[in-house]
Design a protein around this motif. Structure first.
Motif, PDB file in Angstrom:
ATOM      1  N   TRP A   1       0.824  -1.213   0.000  1.00 59.31           N
ATOM      2  CA  TRP A   1       0.000   0.000   0.000  1.00 59.31           C
ATOM      3  C   TRP A   1       0.859   1.265   0.000  1.00 59.31           C
ATOM      4  CZ3 TRP A   1      -4.041   2.171  -1.569  1.00 59.31           C
ATOM      5  CH2 TRP A   1      -4.660   3.251  -0.932  1.00 59.31           C
ATOM      6  N   VAL A   2       1.960   1.263   0.783  1.00 60.95           N
ATOM      7  CA  VAL A   2       2.784   2.487   0.819  1.00 60.95           C
ATOM      8  C   VAL A   2       3.458   2.735  -0.531  1.00 60.95           C
ATOM      9  CG1 VAL A   2       3.132   2.591   3.313  1.00 60.95           C
ATOM     10  CG2 VAL A   2       4.699   1.209   1.926  1.00 60.95           C
ATOM     11  N   LYS A   3       3.752   1.671  -1.277  1.00 62.23           N
ATOM     12  CA  LYS A   3       4.290   1.879  -2.638  1.00 62.23           C
ATOM     13  C   LYS A   3       3.202   2.349  -3.592  1.00 62.23           C
ATOM     14  CE  LYS A   3       7.599  -1.908  -2.244  1.00 62.23           C
ATOM     15  NZ  LYS A   3       7.498  -3.361  -2.460  1.00 62.23           N
ATOM     16  N   ILE A   4       2.038   1.755  -3.449  1.00 61.08           N
ATOM     17  CA  ILE A   4       0.938   2.076  -4.373  1.00 61.08           C
ATOM     18  C   ILE A   4       0.477   3.522  -4.189  1.00 61.08           C
ATOM     19  CG2 ILE A   4      -1.492   1.528  -4.883  1.00 61.08           C
ATOM     20  CD1 ILE A   4      -0.714  -1.430  -4.025  1.00 61.08           C
ATOM     21  N   ARG A   5       0.410   3.974  -2.928  1.00 60.19           N
ATOM     22  CA  ARG A   5      -0.030   5.349  -2.660  1.00 60.19           C
ATOM     23  C   ARG A   5       0.834   6.377  -3.374  1.00 60.19           C
ATOM     24  NH1 ARG A   5      -0.849   5.991   3.821  1.00 60.19           N
ATOM     25  NH2 ARG A   5       1.414   6.134   3.651  1.00 60.19           N
ATOM     26  N   ARG A   6       2.173   6.140  -3.338  1.00 59.33           N
ATOM     27  CA  ARG A   6       3.081   7.085  -4.011  1.00 59.33           C
ATOM     28  C   ARG A   6       2.685   7.232  -5.480  1.00 59.33           C
ATOM     29  NH1 ARG A   6       8.345   5.540  -4.989  1.00 59.33           N
ATOM     30  NH2 ARG A   6       8.905   7.732  -4.983  1.00 59.33           N
ATOM     31  N   ALA A   7       2.434   6.066  -6.102  1.00 62.83           N
ATOM     32  CA  ALA A   7       2.131   6.083  -7.536  1.00 62.83           C
ATOM     33  C   ALA A   7       0.753   6.673  -7.804  1.00 62.83           C
ATOM     34  CB  ALA A   7       2.235   4.666  -8.085  1.00 62.83           C
ATOM     35  N   MET A   8      -0.203   6.440  -6.872  1.00 66.47           N
ATOM     36  CA  MET A   8      -1.556   6.992  -7.028  1.00 66.47           C
ATOM     37  C   MET A   8      -1.536   8.507  -7.044  1.00 66.47           C
ATOM     38  SD  MET A   8      -3.779   4.554  -4.518  1.00 66.47           S
ATOM     39  CE  MET A   8      -4.860   5.880  -4.005  1.00 66.47           C
ATOM     40  N   LEU A   9      -0.538   9.077  -6.379  1.00 69.51           N
ATOM     41  CA  LEU A   9      -0.438  10.542  -6.369  1.00 69.51           C
ATOM     42  C   LEU A   9      -0.037  11.089  -7.739  1.00 69.51           C
ATOM     43  CD1 LEU A   9       1.241  11.346  -2.928  1.00 69.51           C
ATOM     44  CD2 LEU A   9      -1.183  11.452  -3.542  1.00 69.51           C
ATOM     45  N   GLN A  10       0.473  10.223  -8.590  1.00 67.42           N
ATOM     46  CA  GLN A  10       0.946  10.708  -9.889  1.00 67.42           C
ATOM     47  C   GLN A  10      -0.095  10.557 -10.994  1.00 67.42           C
ATOM     48  OE1 GLN A  10       3.450  12.499  -9.571  1.00 67.42           O
ATOM     49  NE2 GLN A  10       3.911  11.750  -7.508  1.00 67.42           N
ATOM     50  N   LYS A  11      -0.874   9.471 -10.937  1.00 66.04           N
ATOM     51  CA  LYS A  11      -1.918   9.271 -11.958  1.00 66.04           C
ATOM     52  C   LYS A  11      -3.192   8.795 -11.266  1.00 66.04           C
ATOM     53  CE  LYS A  11       0.222  10.038 -15.903  1.00 66.04           C
ATOM     54  NZ  LYS A  11      -0.263  10.949 -16.959  1.00 66.04           N
ATOM     55  N   PRO A  12      -4.338   9.228 -11.725  1.00 67.17           N
ATOM     56  CA  PRO A  12      -5.573   8.890 -11.014  1.00 67.17           C
ATOM     57  C   PRO A  12      -5.964   7.415 -11.121  1.00 67.17           C
ATOM     58  CG  PRO A  12      -5.992  10.530 -12.749  1.00 67.17           C
ATOM     59  CD  PRO A  12      -4.559  10.153 -12.852  1.00 67.17           C
ATOM     60  N   LEU A  13      -6.438   6.880  -9.999  1.00 69.60           N
ATOM     61  CA  LEU A  13      -7.005   5.532  -9.933  1.00 69.60           C
ATOM     62  C   LEU A  13      -8.469   5.692  -9.546  1.00 69.60           C
ATOM     63  CD1 LEU A  13      -6.582   2.387  -9.782  1.00 69.60           C
ATOM     64  CD2 LEU A  13      -6.123   2.726  -7.331  1.00 69.60           C
ATOM     65  N   ASP A  14      -9.352   4.845 -10.116  1.00 73.40           N
ATOM     66  CA  ASP A  14     -10.789   5.038  -9.918  1.00 73.40           C
ATOM     67  C   ASP A  14     -11.401   4.101  -8.881  1.00 73.40           C
ATOM     68  OD1 ASP A  14     -11.047   7.010 -12.059  1.00 73.40           O
ATOM     69  OD2 ASP A  14     -10.571   5.329 -13.386  1.00 73.40           O
ATOM     70  N   ARG A  15     -10.907   2.860  -8.838  1.00 76.00           N
ATOM     71  CA  ARG A  15     -11.565   1.884  -7.969  1.00 76.00           C
ATOM     72  C   ARG A  15     -10.519   0.926  -7.421  1.00 76.00           C
ATOM     73  NH1 ARG A  15     -16.582   0.963  -8.174  1.00 76.00           N
ATOM     74  NH2 ARG A  15     -16.285  -1.263  -7.769  1.00 76.00           N
ATOM     75  N   ILE A  16     -10.911   0.238  -6.343  1.00 75.51           N
ATOM     76  CA  ILE A  16     -10.032  -0.801  -5.812  1.00 75.51           C
ATOM     77  C   ILE A  16     -10.841  -2.080  -5.601  1.00 75.51           C
ATOM     78  CG2 ILE A  16      -8.419   0.818  -4.743  1.00 75.51           C
ATOM     79  CD1 ILE A  16      -9.763   0.394  -2.091  1.00 75.51           C
ATOM     80  N   GLY A  17     -10.164  -3.163  -5.344  1.00 75.96           N
ATOM     81  CA  GLY A  17     -10.869  -4.426  -5.136  1.00 75.96           C
ATOM     82  C   GLY A  17      -9.966  -5.478  -4.537  1.00 75.96           C
TER      83      GLY A  17
END
Lengths: 728, 728
Positions: free
Chosen positions: B385-401
């Motif tokens: 999650w801490v890696k994914i959050r960094r990347a989410m700040l750069q390009k938008p993500l719409d949903r999770i699952g």
């Protein structure tokens, strides 16, 4: 069998003017029997009268500086490639000597640039037509027209050397004063005639000299020197400084084709000895050897006629007269002298063909860098001596010697005692061995490289070497792969074979194990020599029919036909070069039941991680670094193969190598008389004198048990560093 | 701008029969808004009535096993190369399937061997004439005549797959029961017609389904399976399982030339994605893509016509429908779903073109391997999650699952809370970003590889990977070079370009820095793509005119024209590959006054020793491992270059990369608003919503100071792992 006594002397010592007493004292304490004058010294009268051989050094190509100064057209030349320059527009100016020493090199104005130079686009690797460039002698520049922006260009030019590399080294490193020495190229008939005349006169002027010590004949090893007068390229056995237009023209007549400047500069690689040589470059080497042997033989004959013996120092201007060449014996020399710092260097001296006396010149030199307050010269000397002794047990050595200033050594009494002990041990060795050879295990070991015999016992330079800064920059210390040092002290008959040998003559019946060791791309591993199905078939057949194959580091490495290790099928493994990353690796499991497993102990060193992984299911993984294979064994047909990631020299590694070679030659079930299984002790048996030697490599006492020829166990106790002889 | 609220759900959850209560409870706690049935489950009636999207999984090529069993001629085929066999005599028998799983593969008896197979001598790499070999269907053997002893031979044959790789994995690894699933190849028109009919019926039978989740369309990624049913080769993006005689014949009509079996087995390398692709193989990929997009578009249109949305899971049978391909948009899908374990995987999902909704399926799966007593599933989840959050700040993500068994997850209350927190943070993210993008530094960063855009944000597999045994063998963990993970969370516009892009279109004006990173020989570094002077000239010109070039690991590595690093002139260095060992290395001295020197701190990791040394005098050595270069910088013309030995992912390395990219784009003198200099904290500014995000990568509290758009300093305090939003 030669008759050798331990009381007669066996050492050559350098003389030193004004230090006659010191010299005489050490002459006696160290059991010397010969004196030599060095480059920087001449023989004092009082010493010349000793009942000893007098070695006098002559380096003919450096001997007449007046002639050299008068005849720049006879100076040594070489091809250099300008450092690549990137065109930023459609013309480009290159100053060929940019980046090179202006103290050492001049552009050779005796060779027409349009005829002897070459301009290349290095980005496309195309030769630029001579109509598109001009050399301006006034500015020393080459102007290239119609260049392509952002392409790189080079000028390969002939340089004249106006300062000999050795003279330069002594001036810059050892602070020697005196004029800058130039070397003459005897390939020019007029120059040769002059040097012959000069040598005749020299012989006349040296009536007391009994041994002419050549240092050496015609062409120096390669040292290229940069803008700051720093070494930028070195090849102690390179043929780069043998070129002249006259020789190139004669080459064309002799071989029927012309060499180009590119054959020499080799895209900036300069045919380093560590590279697999091209056929064209080997032809050039043959050409040079033919000339140098002819020239050297003429000099030797003159010395013999003058009633003197001849010795050659294996170094300096020795290009073309390497003792492992068959043509070497045509020179007629009496004594081979080698600088010996370890077992490999010793074997390089002792193992060549011919009846020459072999004299080892030991390190350290008695120079101020080592013989300075606070430094213990015994440390370096002992570290060398324990390696050299191991190798001496395998092949006979006849004499030893030292160089430098005895007065300096004399300030270190501990060192004087140490050399007295070395000389005593050497005297015992001469007496107990009588110049005979110790017993070897059955089956010959062949080391396969691109060079074969021509470069026998030459240390395999390795990639790791570059990234190692030695404590003394001018002293060779080999790091990384050093299987040869391990091998130098083991009781096996060793020969060096080339890929051409295999193609032309097949593999000799008496060879039981073939070793291929070295970095990928190197002459030692073989590089493009592995691009040959005949070689692969011969080696597979050799192993399939019962032979042993030992691969170390990158054996048979050449990318082709789906393999990086061309004999990966025999070894049962492959190296990961980023082409097989999809192949799934299973975690390794270490074989504990293999014959060799018992020898995998603490203290073995397989160097860096190998990036090698198993590709056969029937491979025995004996050691690994994580998931990198370090030591594996496998059966192939009736034969066997072993892979090692690397084999730096240490005594445990050396003993492992012994066991591996025994297993590879199917000798593991035999009991071997007088064979040491102990890492720190070597044992050798001399059947012709009935003597057994045991030497302790380390300072701690050792207890070993070996079997004698009757299969009985014999215990041997050794003090630290002790060398013991047992009569049986 | 999309209008997104944090209270509406944003998560897809798997259903589980008999666990309706658990599912409903988590559905609410985790802010879910969609349910999906998985391969092993079907949707319970009570859940299907929720006011939520219902995702129903369909994998059409596996859906009708009765048809698959009746039509072996429509099963997936592939080319396999027999393992090489050494001839010991003049005939040789090869059992092509030796070494391969008999449970998975059969020899394809629908393809005439003499027409579709190939026998090769691998020692000489020659094709054996069909008159010299025979296939015996009874014994399943190939007999080769006139073989040469000690040459290796292979049979490349067409294999039929009678057990789908994923079914096999679930049976052997997850102990799933049930029949062995076969996959059908819709390239056959009769088979395609049947599958279309089957899908029409499926749509009729799923009235409650609102989203058809394709897993996926036609061809599976590559897993080759060995004799013990173990994986022996994997390529998650490989095209190896797309072959049939019919397709090969159509390819010939479409491209005007025929592919051979060798084009597929590639000497045993199988065109791994990590290899630079050949032109022929790229043509085949285009051919496959054209077919799969056509087939997929037909299915999507049917679903749309039935009033359902469509989603594609980026995995399984997704070959030919990779979202970074331009043709992907022709399929008409509504939702892209990616399995996301880190920042690179997130960017692989979010960065492709098109208006699809992006849904990240997180790890770990709720399976017994992780959700077992004594294991804390939060550890893996938080690390991701801490890696994914960094990347989410750069390009938008719409949903999770999530996927797996909710009843299993429900046994770990601490994990339930943890996912509640993830979902809350994700809801805040949706609300504060409203699907907009954060501000980037000026200047685009281009990553240059052999694949370019087609393989954007695909982890660069590295040699070190093979020698790493992960704790969980089925979970990807990238070791060694992982610059992309560092880059995934940095505020730069990133695009992926290929060598062909440069040759055909030049380098776009908006690109400020080009990165080349990867092992030599790999598609990432480029391998033989560097054997092109146009490419070299374009890149030298790019840097010469002011661009930045970052090389990591083996940038521009290809042995030619006197260089191993083809752009070694720009970087000012060279790699030692045993060809330049004579070049004298000067001991390195570390530059302390360079702009980048301030960022060379403890904790940086440059991986293994690089074997790279300086070849320019004006290179700044910023970090080294012994004498191996680790980090260097140099000016070239008006531009700049940086070399790094390697760049494994850690936050200090990521921040160093940020500084290097700023320096390479000549932006180091500007003050950057809302840019974090701190290793553990990322800050992002959303100009369209006026919000600033700060996230703490680690469990320790952090204090950071950043400047705002007015150049004023702002202090931000963060608890461990805290994600804070600031309205400005």
């Amino acid at each position: 069998m030669k008759q050798v006594s331990s009381t007669k002397g066996h050492m050559t010592l350098p003389v030193e003017v004004g230090q006659e007493e010191v010299v005489l004292n050490l002459y006696q304490r160290w059991q010397a029997d010969a004196l030599r004058d060095s480059d920087g010294t001449t023989m004092p009268e009082s010493l010349a009268k000793q009942d000893s051989d007098i070695y006098s050094v002559v380096c003919l190509v450096r001997a007449d500086q007046q002639f050299a100064n008068q005849h720049p057209e006879y100076l040594h030349r070489k091809y250099l490639m300008s450092f690549p320059v990137t065109a930023m527009a459609e013309t480009l100016v290159i100053q060929p000597l940019d980046g090179y020493s202006k103290d050492k090199y001049e552009l050779d104005d005796d060779s027409d640039p349009k005829c002897w130079w070459e301009v290349r686009n290095r980005t496309t690797n195309t030769v630029i037509d001579v109509s598109l460039w001009e050399f301006d002698a006034a500015t020393q520049q080459v102007l290239i027209k119609q260049t392509q922006p952002y392409h790189e260009y080079t000028v390969t030019f002939m340089a004249r050397q106006v300062w000999d590399s050795v003279s330069m080294y002594n001036a810059l490193t050892n602070d020697w004063k005196g004029p800058r020495i130039k070397s003459l190229d005897p390939y020019h008939p007029e120059c040769r005639a002059h040097l012959i005349k000069h040598f005749a006169q020299w012989l006349d002027e040296h009536p007391n000299t009994t041994v002419v010590r050549f240092t050496t004949f015609a062409f120096l090893f390669v040292i290229d020197t940069g803008e700051q007068n720093q070494d930028i390229y070195r090849d102690w056995t390179g043929y780069g400084e043998t070129v002249s237009p006259r020789a190139l023209e004669d080459f064309k007549k002799r071989f029927g084709y012309a060499l180009t400047p590119e054959d020499f500069v080799d895209a900036g690689y300069y045919n380093g000895t560590y590279k697999a040589p091209s056929k064209r470059y080997q032809d050039w080497m043959t050409f040079v050897q033919e000339f140098v042997v002819d020239f050297a033989a003429e000099l030797v004959a003159m010395a013999h006629k003058a009633g003197k013996k001849t010795a050659m120092f294996q170094g300096d201007h020795w290009i073309g007269t390497e003792p492992f060449l068959e043509s070497y014996q045509n020179i007629g020399l009496d004594i081979n002298i080698g600088a010996v710092e370890d077992g490999v260097a010793l074997r390089r001296l002792t193992d060549s063909m011919g009846e020459q006396t072999r004299e080892a010149r030991f390190y350290p030199y008695f120079f101020p860098d080592v013989f300075r307050e606070g430094n213990d010269p015994v440390v370096e000397s002992m570290s060398n001596w324990v390696k050299i002794r191991r190798a001496m047990l395998q092949k006979p050595l006849d004499r030893i010697g030292y160089g430098g200033y005895l007065s300096l050594a004399n300030k270190f009494p501990h060192f004087i005692d140490h050399v007295s002990e070395i000389s005593r041990e050497f005297g015992d060795y001469l007496q107990h061995t009588q110049g005979t050879e110790s017993q070897k295990l059955t089956g010959k070991i062949a080391v396969l490289s691109a060079w074969g015999m021509a470069r026998s016992w030459l240390q395999n330079q390795a990639r790791d070497q570059r990234f190692y800064v030695p404590p003394r920059p001018d002293v060779m210390e080999f790091v990384g792969n050093n299987l040869l040092e391990c091998l130098a002290g083991l009781p096996f008959e060793v020969e060096f074979i080339s890929f051409d040998d295999i193609i032309q003559n097949g593999i000799s019946e008496d060879i039981k194990v073939i070793i291929n060791t070295g970095d990928a791309n190197s002459a030692w591993s073989g590089g493009e020599c592995w691009d040959n199905s005949e070689v692969l078939v011969a080696l597979r057949k050799f192993v399939g029919q019962g032979g042993g194959l030992l691969g170390v580091c990158d054996p048979s490495a050449f990318q082709k036909n789906g393999r990086y290790f061309q004999l990966g099928d025999v070894f049962g493994l492959e190296k990961e070069t980023a082409l097989t990353m999809g192949r799934v690796a299973m975690p390794l499991s270490i074989a504990k039941e293999h014959y060799l497993s018992q020898y995998v102990t603490e203290g073995l060193d397989f160097g860096n991680p190998s990036y090698v992984y198993p590709q056969a299911t029937d491979i025995a993984v004996l050691a690994a670094q994580g998931q990198h294979l370090a030591l594996t064994a496998r059966n192939y047909g009736q034969g066997r193969s072993v892979y090692m990631g690397n084999l730096p020299f240490n005594m445990k590694n050396a003993r492992l190598l012994q066991q591996v070679l025994i297993w590879l030659s199917h000798n593991e079930t035999q009991q071997h008389a007088w064979l040491s299984d102990y890492p720190n002790v070597d044992v050798a048996y001399y059947p012709q004198t009935g003597m057994v030697a045991a030497v302790n490599y380390v300072s701690e006492p050792q207890q070993v048990t070996v079997s004698n020829a009757q299969g009985e166990f014999v215990n041997i106790s050794l003090e630290g560093y002790e060398w013991k002889w047992i009569s049986i």
